[in-house]
Write a protein that holds these residues in place. Structure first.
Motif, mmCIF file in Angstrom:
data_model
loop_
_atom_site.group_PDB
_atom_site.id
_atom_site.type_symbol
_atom_site.label_atom_id
_atom_site.label_comp_id
_atom_site.label_asym_id
_atom_site.label_seq_id
_atom_site.Cartn_x
_atom_site.Cartn_y
_atom_site.Cartn_z
ATOM 1 N N LEU A 253 1.465 -1.127 0.324
ATOM 2 C CA LEU A 253 -0.411 -0.213 -0.470
ATOM 3 C C LEU A 253 0.942 0.857 0.257
ATOM 4 C CD1 LEU A 253 -2.958 1.113 0.131
ATOM 5 C CD2 LEU A 253 -2.601 1.054 2.864
ATOM 6 N N SER A 254 0.851 2.676 -0.542
ATOM 7 C CA SER A 254 1.319 3.325 -1.148
ATOM 8 C C SER A 254 0.042 4.774 -1.268
ATOM 9 C CB SER A 254 2.145 2.972 -2.189
ATOM 10 O OG SER A 254 2.909 4.721 -2.370
ATOM 11 N N MET A 267 -9.058 0.452 4.740
ATOM 12 C CA MET A 267 -8.587 -0.748 4.927
ATOM 13 C C MET A 267 -7.823 -2.013 4.171
ATOM 14 S SD MET A 267 -9.573 -2.838 7.775
ATOM 15 C CE MET A 267 -11.285 -2.570 8.427
ATOM 16 N N LEU A 268 -6.804 -1.974 4.540
ATOM 17 C CA LEU A 268 -6.197 -3.048 3.828
ATOM 18 C C LEU A 268 -6.179 -4.793 4.811
ATOM 19 C CD1 LEU A 268 -3.940 -3.612 2.054
ATOM 20 C CD2 LEU A 268 -2.184 -3.946 3.611
ATOM 21 N N LYS A 269 -6.342 -5.780 3.354
ATOM 22 C CA LYS A 269 -6.683 -7.210 4.663
ATOM 23 C C LYS A 269 -6.102 -8.025 3.700
ATOM 24 C CE LYS A 269 -11.696 -6.290 5.574
ATOM 25 N NZ LYS A 269 -13.149 -6.890 5.078
ATOM 26 N N GLU A 274 -2.130 -16.098 2.436
ATOM 27 C CA GLU A 274 -0.598 -15.415 2.282
ATOM 28 C C GLU A 274 0.134 -14.949 2.611
ATOM 29 O OE1 GLU A 274 -2.351 -11.791 -0.478
ATOM 30 O OE2 GLU A 274 -4.582 -12.573 0.056
ATOM 31 N N LEU A 275 0.285 -15.449 4.204
ATOM 32 C CA LEU A 275 0.855 -14.941 4.820
ATOM 33 C C LEU A 275 2.318 -16.257 5.186
ATOM 34 C CD1 LEU A 275 -1.410 -13.733 8.195
ATOM 35 C CD2 LEU A 275 0.637 -12.775 6.211
ATOM 36 N N ALA A 304 -3.568 -2.756 14.070
ATOM 37 C CA ALA A 304 -3.071 -3.957 12.920
ATOM 38 C C ALA A 304 -3.943 -5.843 13.850
ATOM 39 C CB ALA A 304 -2.260 -4.596 12.862
ATOM 40 N N TRP A 305 -4.851 -5.881 13.043
ATOM 41 C CA TRP A 305 -5.518 -7.388 13.404
ATOM 42 C C TRP A 305 -5.086 -8.796 13.288
ATOM 43 C CZ3 TRP A 305 -8.391 -3.212 12.587
ATOM 44 C CH2 TRP A 305 -8.196 -1.930 13.526
ATOM 45 N N LEU A 306 -4.710 -10.085 14.192
ATOM 46 C CA LEU A 306 -5.171 -10.832 12.861
ATOM 47 C C LEU A 306 -6.977 -11.731 13.520
ATOM 48 C CD1 LEU A 306 -3.384 -13.546 11.511
ATOM 49 C CD2 LEU A 306 -3.007 -14.271 13.702
ATOM 50 N N ARG A 307 -7.483 -12.310 12.290
ATOM 51 C CA ARG A 307 -9.133 -12.959 13.453
ATOM 52 C C ARG A 307 -8.807 -13.648 12.313
ATOM 53 N NH1 ARG A 307 -14.345 -9.643 11.600
ATOM 54 N NH2 ARG A 307 -13.418 -8.214 13.402
#
Length: 480
Positions: A253-254, A267-269, A274-275, A304-307
């Protein structure tokens, strides 16, 4: 000022509806309770007065007599409690004096009188009193500065910023470190907009968010008010900078932040697939060196969250201050009395009794119990004409230490919705409670059953849940 036409239209509709809801819920004594017709509460009335006053200031129609009645209710309460010296009452007096001063009905003499006892106030009480005295004008500047200095001395500094806590938390007043920090931030922004701790307290509040909001409505409301005041005072609304987001050495993202897009969250998902699975993932968020013509002004806030989601049948029961258990029982078809046998299957048309057990090792405040209704079932509501006469209203029972049952009728409200049954109590004394209601199987299938969830509404870290499960409804010959 709102430039988003859709947001503005939605807010206007919602605010108008809420004003009518509040007006309809005002009691004859001028106050408000938790539910329509319930006993008036001093602090709830203060919140209602604040809301209606702000609505009127924004141009909405609010009857003047409704505000006057609320003001008189609060003034009567201040008179009745004038001699009380306990911390909870004094903190409440500070809040009510603040609410009255915000609505244009400040009582300077009472505020000065409370200042003479301000050493008995906790953090939130001092913040409210500071703002009430500030509203009284320049004549109260010495007292305002004294309170500001004392609040500064109470700050707790850490690597994540500055925050405040209550020395004697009052659960009935929704005390929490996030709420207290928001209140102090709002107070200090008003009287010392260049205070050295403001950026650090903003940083702490932003880190304390959970997926775009804070834990409770109280925390979220006060945080939004405080942060809005801070943004106005700090000049952050004049943002003009660029930033990048990189994940595992790849720029994903830029963006540029300007005054025109400042209110538009980005919002970036990224999918878990992909991790990296066998090593640490590296997330780097960087402010880019200002380009020619950019001022570089403004601050960048991010979270930042991990769901992730687990199969519901693998969820185990959990007790964090409350334990909850649920059991589905077969019933006698004629009397609808429980047969005592636990079941996980039923035929279309069968009636099943849901039996919930809650254990509260300590007194709970603003308790909520929510039991999701499995797909394929509907609640048998005895208030409906279509329900069997053998069905009774949901039953609730408290079991004392000797296991001798007696009816507990202090549930403030119980609600049957399409998707869940909900139970509320302003105060739930410690003990073990049972609650039951009836379901009828209507649609065949194999269904996931979400856990029952119990929690303190304003302290959601105190909670409990039952285990998840599955329930099968089989067709009858007539439905196959």
């Amino acid at each position: 000022k709102l430039d988003d036409a859709d947001l503005k239209k939605g807010l206007e509709r919602s605010i108008s509806t809420d004003i009518q809801f509040l007006i309809a819920g005002q009691n004859s004594d001028g106050g408000w309770g938790w539910w329509r017709g319930s006993e008036s509460e001093n602090w709830l009335t203060a919140y209602a007065l604040l809301g209606l006053h702000e609505a009127r200031e924004a141009g909405y129609a609010v009857p003047e007599d409704r505000l006057a009645r609320a003001t008189r209710f609060l003034e009567r309460w201040l008179t009745r409690t004038a001699e009380l010296q306990d911390n909870a009452t004094l903190d409440t007096r500070a809040f009510i004096l603040y609410a009255l001063s915000e609505s244009g009905n400040g009582d300077e003499s009472r505020a000065v009188e409370l200042f003479d006892r301000h050493t008995l106030l906790d953090t939130d009480g001092r913040a409210f009193l500071l703002m009430a005295l500030d509203n009284a004008g320049e004549g109260q500047r010495p007292r305002v500065q004294t309170l500001a200095s004392e609040l500064t001395a109470r700050a707790i500094l850490s690597a994540t910023g500055a925050h405040w806590e209550e020395q004697a938390p009052d659960l009935r007043a929704f005390d929490s470190s996030r709420r207290s920090t928001a209140l102090v931030l709002r107070a200090l922004v008003r009287v010392q907009p260049e205070h050295m701790l403001l950026p650090q307290s903003v940083r702490w509040l932003m880190i304390a968010r959970e997926i775009g909001h804070w834990e409770t409505t109280q925390e979220t409301a006060w945080a939004i008010l405080a942060l809005t005041d801070y943004m106005r005072a700090s000049g952050e609304l004049k943002a003009d900078f660029s930033y990048e987001v990189a994940l595992n050495d790849k720029v994903v993202l830029s963006e540029k932040a300007t005054a025109d897009n400042l209110s538009d969250p980005v919002m970036l998902k990224v999918g878990i697939a992909e991790l990296l699975l066998e090593e640490a993932n590296e997330l780097i968020i960087t402010r880019v060196t200002p380009s020619e013509g950019q001022s570089g002004m403004g601050r960048l806030y991010y979270s930042a969250w991990l769901r992730y989601y687990l199969p519901v049948e693998t969820l185990k029961a959990r007790a964090q201050g409350i334990s909850v258990a649920r059991r589905y029982e077969a019933v006698d078809a004629a009397t609808l009395e429980s047969l005592g046998a636990a079941v996980s299957t039923a035929q279309v048309g069968d009636v099943v009794r849901v039996h919930l057990t809650v254990n509260a090792p300590n007194d709970l405040f603003y308790f909520t119990l929510e039991d999701p209704i499995p797909a394929g079932f509907e609640v048998m509501d005895p208030t409906l004409l279509t329900t069997s006469h053998a069905a009774e209203a949901p039953g609730r029972e408290r079991l004392d230490p000797d296991d001798s049952p007696f009816w507990y009728d202090s549930w403030t409200q119980s609600v049957i919705r399409d998707e869940k049954v909900a139970l509320f109590s302003d105060t739930l004394p410690r003990g073990t409670y049972e609650y039951s209601y009836l379901l009828r199987a209507t649609v065949p299938g194999d269904y996931n059953v979400l856990p029952t969830f119990a929690y303190e509404h304003y302290y959601p870290e105190v909670y409990g849940r039952s285990e998840g499960s599955r329930f099968t409804i089989t067709p009858t010959a007539a439905t196959e």
